[in-house]
Design an enzyme around this catalytic site. Structure first.
Site, PDB file in Angstrom:
ATOM      1  N   ASP A 350       0.707  -1.371  -0.161  1.00 39.45           N
ATOM      2  CA  ASP A 350      -0.062  -0.091  -0.176  1.00 39.45           C
ATOM      3  C   ASP A 350       1.028   1.133   0.071  1.00 39.45           C
ATOM      4  O   ASP A 350       2.151   1.182  -0.221  1.00 39.45           O
ATOM      5  CB  ASP A 350      -1.120   0.059   1.373  1.00 39.45           C
ATOM      6  N   ASP A 465      -6.180   3.162  -7.227  1.00 41.13           N
ATOM      7  CA  ASP A 465      -6.786   3.380  -6.033  1.00 41.13           C
ATOM      8  C   ASP A 465      -7.417   5.097  -6.094  1.00 41.13           C
ATOM      9  O   ASP A 465      -6.631   5.700  -7.020  1.00 41.13           O
ATOM     10  CB  ASP A 465      -6.134   3.205  -4.680  1.00 41.13           C
ATOM     11  N   GLU A 468     -11.766   8.050  -8.063  1.00 39.01           N
ATOM     12  CA  GLU A 468     -13.353   8.385  -8.287  1.00 39.01           C
ATOM     13  C   GLU A 468     -13.324   9.653  -9.204  1.00 39.01           C
ATOM     14  O   GLU A 468     -14.290  10.057  -9.836  1.00 39.01           O
ATOM     15  CB  GLU A 468     -14.005   8.470  -7.345  1.00 39.01           C
ATOM     16  N   ARG A 548     -10.451   0.693  -7.924  1.00 35.12           N
ATOM     17  CA  ARG A 548     -11.507   0.971  -6.992  1.00 35.12           C
ATOM     18  C   ARG A 548     -12.760   1.320  -7.844  1.00 35.12           C
ATOM     19  O   ARG A 548     -13.726   0.738  -7.567  1.00 35.12           O
ATOM     20  CB  ARG A 548     -11.014   2.026  -5.920  1.00 35.12           C
ATOM     21  N   ASP A 564     -13.370  -0.127   1.155  1.00 32.17           N
ATOM     22  CA  ASP A 564     -12.814   0.136   2.484  1.00 32.17           C
ATOM     23  C   ASP A 564     -13.925  -0.850   3.458  1.00 32.17           C
ATOM     24  O   ASP A 564     -14.426  -0.014   4.360  1.00 32.17           O
ATOM     25  CB  ASP A 564     -12.595   1.363   2.884  1.00 32.17           C
ATOM     26  N   HIS A 622      -6.435  -7.855   3.292  1.00 31.58           N
ATOM     27  CA  HIS A 622      -5.807  -6.598   3.071  1.00 31.58           C
ATOM     28  C   HIS A 622      -6.414  -5.865   4.159  1.00 31.58           C
ATOM     29  O   HIS A 622      -7.599  -5.883   4.453  1.00 31.58           O
ATOM     30  CB  HIS A 622      -6.219  -5.809   1.717  1.00 31.58           C
TER      31      HIS A 622
END
Length: 886
Positions: A350, A465, A468, A548, A564, A622
């Site tokens: 990460d 990630d 959006e 994502r 998440d 994760h």
């Protein structure tokens, strides 16, 4: 002025015009909202729109202001005619328009495309056809003659209120029917409603909720957003998937896809009916006729694109954590997993691996040995994936950070509303700019950055990630442009935060193909495309991308994890619905963070989640930096043993799983699927989202409740092989469609194989896919007639274009009349000749065999209570004939 005459009829005076006798006697469940902006509202506000006003007590979701049956400002159909592709006509408003919440367009163009016998498309645009349309590449339809035997079209009469019905011919069921309410069409407000033939509706994502959508005034927003999932989910999440599958009263299914990337919402009501609203673009709908749900998904993916063929190693077990802190600690986990003999194919990092959290860097102090870690993984047949965020830091000095300098020089960044400077936001490294992934020059830019980093750290896949695009502030440091209708539209769907720029950039910012207002929800998809392209260029192997944020066609370029999620039993349970929904969306490579991402897990939850996660198509553990460590080797020895056994089952079944991905890649099929996909006429399956199937042959019934040691598993009618009753021993089960209680101690996850299927398995003998031998096992479970069938797709697992190059084999297995035959259906005989069949387990053999022969030679076998285990002398799988006599 409003004069009340009767309980259901009004006389309304609007702008000196008399609109007489509105028909308002409409049941509450059939009301379609005429004033979606706000509540409460006044009678005057409602009747100015020509709508009925009747407050409803007891349910705030029931509209107070709703359309009458004879709405005066509705579009009428004119000039309808047949054309080469189907039909076209004009929609006109005969009266002066009213603000709703923007002025409606006076003339629209209707185009109905009769594309295939099981697919209809219709578009409603302005007559000049100059509005934004989603840049989705749909395969062209070559034939000009259309077969309409499976459906018929009904249009409203000329010069009457427009409505369109698409009707299934053999049952007379309307699969799309706009007659419930008028359409609305303004510059920044579109609305269209349709009757639904039943309440069995699925899809409409991204949701973190039950599989079947609640039609009791459920309101779903579509606008990609960085929002941690909740249970039950009430807000829009990372992806935008305006597609649903509906099961009709007789068990047939259809699908509807609204091709629109602007902010929108769907409102479902008990009629049942569905209303779509969007604040931009056009009305562009595909209707898929099925008639079974699996065919609906195949028809949908024929439009948006079939899923990528994953590298075989990506189907192994993945391990990650935000908070390893050092590369040596990361390697320490890998080595502990090896020592514990727990399968692991992929290690991830990460954001803590980065230098100051900046993309395409690594921390030369704490992660100084990262290149050595990757070399170590590769030497053991393992792979490495790291995270990349779209925000590019602008903090370093000029010339010291190539990703920023190149972005500015190549002019591939999102701009502010003036198109004069990059729009900025704040994420992990501080203030950032954002690459414009709709710009064609993004491909050389993005490839250059990944290539430069790959020369230092030779990663195998990329995890994208925050796309959006996520922002730690609302809008930009300079604030969103005031007094414009992009940042502050006349109507805003009920998105989280209440604003389009909540935790993201200003919608007025400009991108290559349009404003962010139009293309915001496409960011993740376009980044997936650029990343997949870069990986092909750099590695010359199959790309592996996990994203994502997603949009229709994302499955062509990669997979998804459900974000998440929290370490809670409720999130474990609802993850099943999430995995099944994304398979409907054409993104079969999907999984939730095993053991949960947010918060701290406990051992029982982590065990049960790993048992379920062993059957996620994408299987990754994760967790958050603040949570307690939850890798398998962080748990007790007992837990490690249970987890190892669950993962070994996954690895043993990898040939079957890989074959399902092949079918998805070629045919657009689902990999993990709901029970009703296989049993659409069994209404008992419609609400089930705590069990699921791999393909058509394996049923998984996970333990999803704390403390549970049994599972109430529904077995549709047919023959199944698996655990039953109080014992975990496997036995044949002849079900008439019933719930059975199955023993599921902490060591077990109940699995049943469906009669009539041959399941190919691998001879797992190592820690990774790469170390798995080329030896195979077949599990052949006969149906009531003693028959079974199956396939095995196989190639080298990593090369590009194996199908087009013919470097693969597709084997077919057929069992009937006490004979099992393997044969080559497609591909290379040479590959098949190097594959060895070492064992066949026959289930459902109704006699004690006297002898078994393989290719005419007698072979040893063992007969148990319910199975025959046939030992083979490692025969080449290009052609094998196994016979048994009783």
């Amino acid at each position: 002025m409003v004069l009340r005459l009767f309980s259901s009829i009004y006389v309304v005076v609007i702008a000196a015009r008399l609109v007489c006798c509105m028909q308002c006697d409409i049941k509450s469940e059939r009301r379609v909202d005429c004033f979606p902006e706000s509540y409460p509202l006044s009678r005057d506000e409602c009747v100015k729109r020509g709508c009925c006003y009747s407050p409803y007590k007891g349910n705030d979701d029931v509209p107070w202001c709703f359309f009458p049956q004879n709405y005066s400002y509705a579009y009428i159909l004119t000039d309808l005619k047949e054309v080469s592709y189907g039909y076209e006509g004009l929609l006109k408003i005969p009266n002066d328009t009213v603000a709703f919440p923007v002025k409606t367009l006076p003339v629209l163009k209707l185009s109905v495309f009769l594309e295939l016998e099981d697919r209809v498309r219709f578009k409603i645009t302005d007559v000049n056809d100059n509005r934004y349309q989603v840049p989705l590449d749909v395969p062209k339809i070559s034939t000009k003659t259309r077969d309409m035997t499976k459906y018929s079209l009904q249009f409203s009469a000329i010069n009457e209120t427009f409505n369109l019905k698409i009707i299934r011919t053999d049952t007379n069921v309307a699969v799309f029917d706009t007659s419930i309410a008028p359409i609305l069409y303004g510059d920044q407000f579109l609305q269209i409603s349709t009757h639904l033939p039943s309440t069995n509706i699925y899809g409409l994502g991204e949701r973190h909720d039950s599989l079947r959508v609640d039609v009791n005034w459920k309101r779903i927003a579509f606008w990609a957003a960085d929002r941690p999932p909740k249970v039950p989910e009430t807000e829009n999440l990372y992806g935008d998937h305006p597609f649903y599958v509906a099961v009709e009263p007789d068990g047939k299914s259809h699908g509807v896809f609204f091709l629109n990337s602007n902010a929108k919402e769907a409102v479902l009501q008990p009629t049942p009916a569905l209303t779509w609203r969007s604040i931009g673009g056009i009305m562009d709908f595909y209707v898929f006729l099925g008639p079974n749900p699996e065919q609906v998904v195949q028809q949908y993916t024929a439009v948006v694109g079939k899923s990528f063929m994953p590298p075989l190693w990506s189907l192994g077990y993945h391990l990650c954590r935000w908070g390893y802190k050092t590369s040596n600690n990361t390697l320490g986990y890998v080595e502990r997993m090896r020592k514990a003999k727990i399968p692991q194919d992929v290690q991830w990092n990460d954001i803590d691996y980065m230098d100051r959290k900046m993309d395409f860097t690594y921390d030369k102090n704490n992660f100084d040995t990262l290149p050595n870690l990757v070399d170590n993984l590769h030497s053991h047949g393992q792979h490495y994936v790291m995270i990349i965020d779209p925000g590019i830091s602008d903090q370093p000095d000029k010339g010291s950070y190539p990703p920023y300098d190149d972005a500015i020089e190549m002019d591939v960044v999102m701009k502010d509303h003036t198109n004069s400077k990059p729009i900025r936001g704040k994420v992990w490294p501080g203030e950032v700019i954002f690459p414009d992934f709709t710009n064609p020059n993004i491909y050389p830019y993005w490839t250059k950055q990944l290539q430069r980093y790959h020369s230092q750290v030779p990663f195998d896949g990329v995890w994208i990630d925050m796309n959006e695009v996520s922002n730690f502030m609302d809008g930009s440091p300079e604030n969103c442009y005031q007094n414009n209708t992009y940042d502050y539209p006349p109507y805003t769907p009920r998105v989280s935060g209440g604003k389009l720029f909540s935790r993201t950039v200003c919608p007025s910012s400009l991108q290559y193909i349009s404003s962010n207002y139009d293309v915001h929800s496409l960011t993740g998809l376009f980044e997936m495309k650029a990343t997949s392209h870069a990986l092909k260029v750099i590695r010359k192997k199959r790309p592996f991308v996990i994203s994502r944020s997603t949009f229709p066609s994302a499955g062509v370029y990669g997979g998804h994890w459900t974000g998440d999620v929290s370490s809670k039993w409720s999130h474990l349970k609802v993850s099943v619905a999430g995995i099944l929904s994304f398979n409907m969306f054409g993104i079969p490579m999907v999984g939730a963070d095993i053991c949960g991402f947010g918060g701290s897990t406990n051992e029982e939850l982590c065990i049960r989640w790993t048992q379920l996660g062993a059957f996620y198509p994408f299987s990754r553990n994760h967790n958050d930096i603040a949570g307690s460590p939850q890798a398998p080797v962080d748990l007790s020895e007992k837990a490690q043993n249970i987890i190892r056994d669950a993962l070994i089952v996954r690895y043993t079944l990898l040939p079957y799983l890989y074959t399902l991905f092949y079918h998805s890649h070629v045919n657009g099929s689902t990999v993990a699927r709901p029970l009703f996909f296989e049993f659409p006429s069994d209404s008992n399956t419609y609400s089930i989202d705590t069990q699921f199937m791999w393909g058509s042959g394996i049923l998984i019934s996970p333990v999803l409740d704390e403390g549970a040691v049994t599972v109430s598993a529904y077995l549709p009618a047919g023959y199944w092989y698996g655990p039953s009753g109080n014992s975990s021993d496997h036995e044949p089960i002849h079900s008439k469609g019933e719930v059975i209680k199955v023993s599921a101690p902490i060591e077990e996850i109940p699995i049943h194989i469906r009669g009539g299927h041959v399941i190919p398995c691998g001879n797992y003998n190592g820690a990774t896919v790469t170390n798995t031998s080329n030896d195979f096992i077949l599990l052949a479970v006969s149906d009531d007639a003693g028959k079974a069938m199956g396939h095995l797709y196989w190639d080298d697992g990593d090369s590009l274009d194996t199908l087009s190059n013919g470097n693969y084999v597709l084997l077919k297995f057929t069992m009937q009349n006490n004979t099992l035959v393997t044969s080559i259906q497609e591909g290379s005989k040479l590959i098949a000749s190097k594959m060895r069949l070492m064992l066949v387990n026959l289930y459902g053999v109704n006699c004690v065999p006297k002898s078994v022969e393989a290719n005419g030679v007698s072979v040893p076998f063992d007969y148990g209570p319910f199975e025959v285990a046939v030992q083979l002398p490692y025969l080449a799988m290009d052609e094998i004939i196994i016979k048994w006599t009783c």
